[in-house]
Design an enzyme around this catalytic site. Structure first.
Site, short mmCIF file in Angstrom:
data_model
loop_
_atom_site.label_atom_id
_atom_site.label_comp_id
_atom_site.label_asym_id
_atom_site.label_seq_id
_atom_site.Cartn_x
_atom_site.Cartn_y
_atom_site.Cartn_z
N ASP A 67 1.13 2.94 3.57
CA ASP A 67 0.26 4.01 3.08
C ASP A 67 1.08 5.28 2.82
O ASP A 67 0.62 6.40 3.08
CB ASP A 67 -0.90 4.29 4.04
CG ASP A 67 -2.04 5.04 3.35
OD1 ASP A 67 -1.94 5.28 2.13
OD2 ASP A 67 -3.02 5.38 4.03
N HIS A 93 -5.20 -0.19 6.05
CA HIS A 93 -4.92 0.64 7.23
C HIS A 93 -5.94 0.54 8.37
O HIS A 93 -6.61 1.53 8.71
CB HIS A 93 -4.70 2.11 6.85
CG HIS A 93 -5.62 2.65 5.77
ND1 HIS A 93 -6.99 2.55 5.81
CD2 HIS A 93 -5.33 3.30 4.62
CE1 HIS A 93 -7.52 3.12 4.74
NE2 HIS A 93 -6.51 3.58 4.00
N GLY A 109 -2.45 12.38 4.68
CA GLY A 109 -1.42 11.46 4.20
C GLY A 109 -0.05 11.83 4.71
O GLY A 109 0.23 13.01 4.96
N HIS A 136 0.83 -1.21 0.00
CA HIS A 136 0.00 0.00 0.00
C HIS A 136 0.87 1.26 0.00
O HIS A 136 1.28 1.74 1.05
CB HIS A 136 -0.92 -0.02 1.24
CG HIS A 136 -1.94 1.07 1.25
ND1 HIS A 136 -3.12 0.96 1.95
CD2 HIS A 136 -1.96 2.31 0.67
CE1 HIS A 136 -3.82 2.08 1.80
NE2 HIS A 136 -3.13 2.91 1.04
N HIS A 169 -10.74 0.53 1.50
CA HIS A 169 -10.52 1.70 2.37
C HIS A 169 -11.84 1.84 3.14
O HIS A 169 -12.83 2.33 2.60
CB HIS A 169 -10.24 2.91 1.48
CG HIS A 169 -10.21 4.22 2.20
ND1 HIS A 169 -9.08 5.00 2.30
CD2 HIS A 169 -11.19 4.92 2.84
CE1 HIS A 169 -9.36 6.10 2.97
NE2 HIS A 169 -10.64 6.08 3.31
N HIS A 191 1.41 5.20 -2.37
CA HIS A 191 0.90 6.12 -3.40
C HIS A 191 2.11 6.77 -4.05
O HIS A 191 2.83 7.51 -3.39
CB HIS A 191 0.02 7.21 -2.77
CG HIS A 191 -1.20 6.68 -2.07
ND1 HIS A 191 -2.43 6.63 -2.67
CD2 HIS A 191 -1.37 6.17 -0.83
CE1 HIS A 191 -3.32 6.11 -1.82
NE2 HIS A 191 -2.70 5.82 -0.69
N LEU A 192 2.35 6.47 -5.33
CA LEU A 192 3.54 7.05 -5.98
C LEU A 192 3.22 8.22 -6.90
O LEU A 192 4.11 8.79 -7.51
CB LEU A 192 4.36 5.98 -6.70
CG LEU A 192 4.92 4.86 -5.81
CD1 LEU A 192 5.94 4.02 -6.56
CD2 LEU A 192 5.53 5.37 -4.51
#
Ligand code: DOR
Ligand code: ZN
Length: 451
Positions: A320, A247, A339, A73, A194, A75-76
């Site tokens: 995350d 998460h 985030g 998990h 989520h 986020h790129l």
């Protein structure tokens, strides 16, 4: 074993030709130091002569050798927000954190809801050859929550998408989630939820509790998460497919996952390092770095999450990792984007909470940060035992280093760490991806090929 047996997907999955020698490493932090020899990306000896010939040599200094970490998990931000993270910078942050495979979420711009987008992400990662970057497909088109994407086309694409999620948003419509489970079952892909009932979190920015009440922040109740975890457990029971809880953040979610597992429901769950370590007490500074979804909870939640990770109720750690620009974080709390960065600090936090306290050993760290996550997504080639014949996806950790987390020092393009100025001890020194040194002395490699 040949390369064809273990690349995550497709024909690219590069191996580094030649020999690499890791001198004086302790496998899983156990026993005497040994010398590991790697040839053409595969482990060929665990007790090589320390003076054996090799093209490249790393002095392990008696540190801990673990299987390369796997994060299901992250986020790129590519495509769409390359100003905050790219496949390359995210891969470098991953390698610096000890990871050899990451799964990047679908909430990009455009959304990862078609094979061509997933393929472009996968191929960019393979060309850079710093970390295997697996795209996660969205469950619904455009994350709109209404229309399912083509799981089959993405699963059969060059990216071999094996996991789907609308993360950032909840698949709140129960009928859509039911159909997604039925469809996913036929394709044998994993759905990751989520869990956030949106009607209960309208306008919410912080955990609903004493702190939010004192600070005048709109609360995000535990029930918003738990009601979806409970609903999805029941759907997974009746429609018979795997469902993974992203998460998990509350004591109640732990209890629900425990119940689901006891019923034989194929539910798995992850926890983030920040939900293990931090509480909403941090919000007293009104610092936007602490805004995250789901929000930081209370102490009893962190304690329940730690126990659940130890006893296997929660399967694994996932970061995350959510990069944001300073213009999105250094603003009033309620305007800050949710985030936080996670890739470069996660191993240190897990080591601090569990190894340094004597609650677990490095073999357990290998389980919750490499083996179990790879198993959950059925990822070949990663999370494997450190053994002869296995692909050389490895990381070396100095357990007794002292270092200070600084956003500005991170390989990530963003700097939004909630751990600014915190001291840690475990530090990744070296990471190896199929024989390629992707991190040396804490410095990540440059991309093998420009995209
Ligand atoms: O805090 C979060 N940030 N939670 C999410 O679910 C999404 C993520 C993001 O994309 O920034
Ligand atoms: Zn996320």
């Amino acid at each position: 074993m040949t390369n064809a047996d273990f690349p995550a997907t497709g024909p690219l999955a590069p191996v580094e030709a030649g020999t690499l020698k890791l001198v004086d490493v302790r496998l899983y932090g156990e026993g005497d130091p040994v010398t590991v020899l790697i040839e053409d990306g595969v482990i060929v000896s665990l007790d090589a002569d320390r003076d054996a010939e090799a093209d490249r040599t790393v002095d392990g200094r008696g540190h801990v050798l673990l299987p390369g970490l796997v994060d299901i998990h992250v986020h790129l931000r590519e495509p769409g927000r390359e100003d905050t993270e790219t496949i390359v910078t995210g891969s470098q942050a991953a390698a610096k954190g000890g990871f050899t495979a990451v799964f990047t979420m679908a909430n990009t711009m455009p959304v990862m809801d078609q094979p061509v987008i997933a393929e472009s992400v996968w191929l960019k990662g393979q060309h850079a050859a710093i970390c295997d970057v697996h795209p996660i497909g969205s469950i619904t088109k455009g994350l709109g929550g209404k229309e399912l994407t083509e799981f089959g086309m993405m699963a059969n694409s060059q990216a071999r998408v094996r996991m789907f999620s609308d993360d950032g948003k909840c698949v709140d419509d129960p009928q859509i989630m039911r159909r997604a489970l039925e469809y996913a079952k036929g394709q044998d892909v994993l759905l990751a939820q989520h869990a956030e009932e949106p009607r209960l979190t309208e306008g919410s920015v912080a955990h609903e509790g004493e702190t939010a009440a004192k600070l005048g922040l709109r609360g995000w109740p535990r029930a918003a998460e738990e009601s979806i975890v409970a609903r999805d457990a029941l759907l997974a029971r009746d429609y018979g497919n795997r469902v993974h809880v992203c998460h998990a953040s509350t004591t109640g979610s732990v209890e629900l996952v425990k119940w689901a597992k006891a019923q034989g429901i194929p539910m798995t769950a992850e926890v983030t390092p920040h939900h293990l370590l931090l509480t909403d007490e941090k919000l007293h500074t009104y610092d936007g770095q602490y805004r995250v979804n789901p929000p930081l909870r209370e102490e009893h939640d962190t304690l329940a999450l730690r126990d659940a990770l130890l006893d296997g109720t929660i399967d694994c750690v996932a970061t995350d990792h959510a990069p944001h620009g300073s213009e999105e974080k250094c603003v009033e709390f309620e305007y800050a984007k949710p985030g936080m960065l996670g890739l470069e600090t996660s191993l240190a936090i897990v080591a601090e909470l569990f190894v340094a306290t004597g609650r677990a050993d490095w073999r357990w760290v290998a389980k919750v940060m490499s083996e179990r996550p790879a198993e959950i997504v059925r990822l070949p080639g990663h999370g494997r035992p450190i053994a002869v014949g296995e692909p050389a996806n490895l990381t070396i950790v100095d357990p007794g280093s002292t270092w200070t987390a600084r956003g500005a020092d991170m390989a990530s393009k963003a700097e939004n760490t909630p751990y600014e100025g915190m001291e840690f001890s475990a530090k990744v020194t070296t990471t190896v991806l199929r024989g390629r040194l992707t991190c040396v002395d804490g410095v990540p490699a440059e991309p093998r090929e420009e995209n």
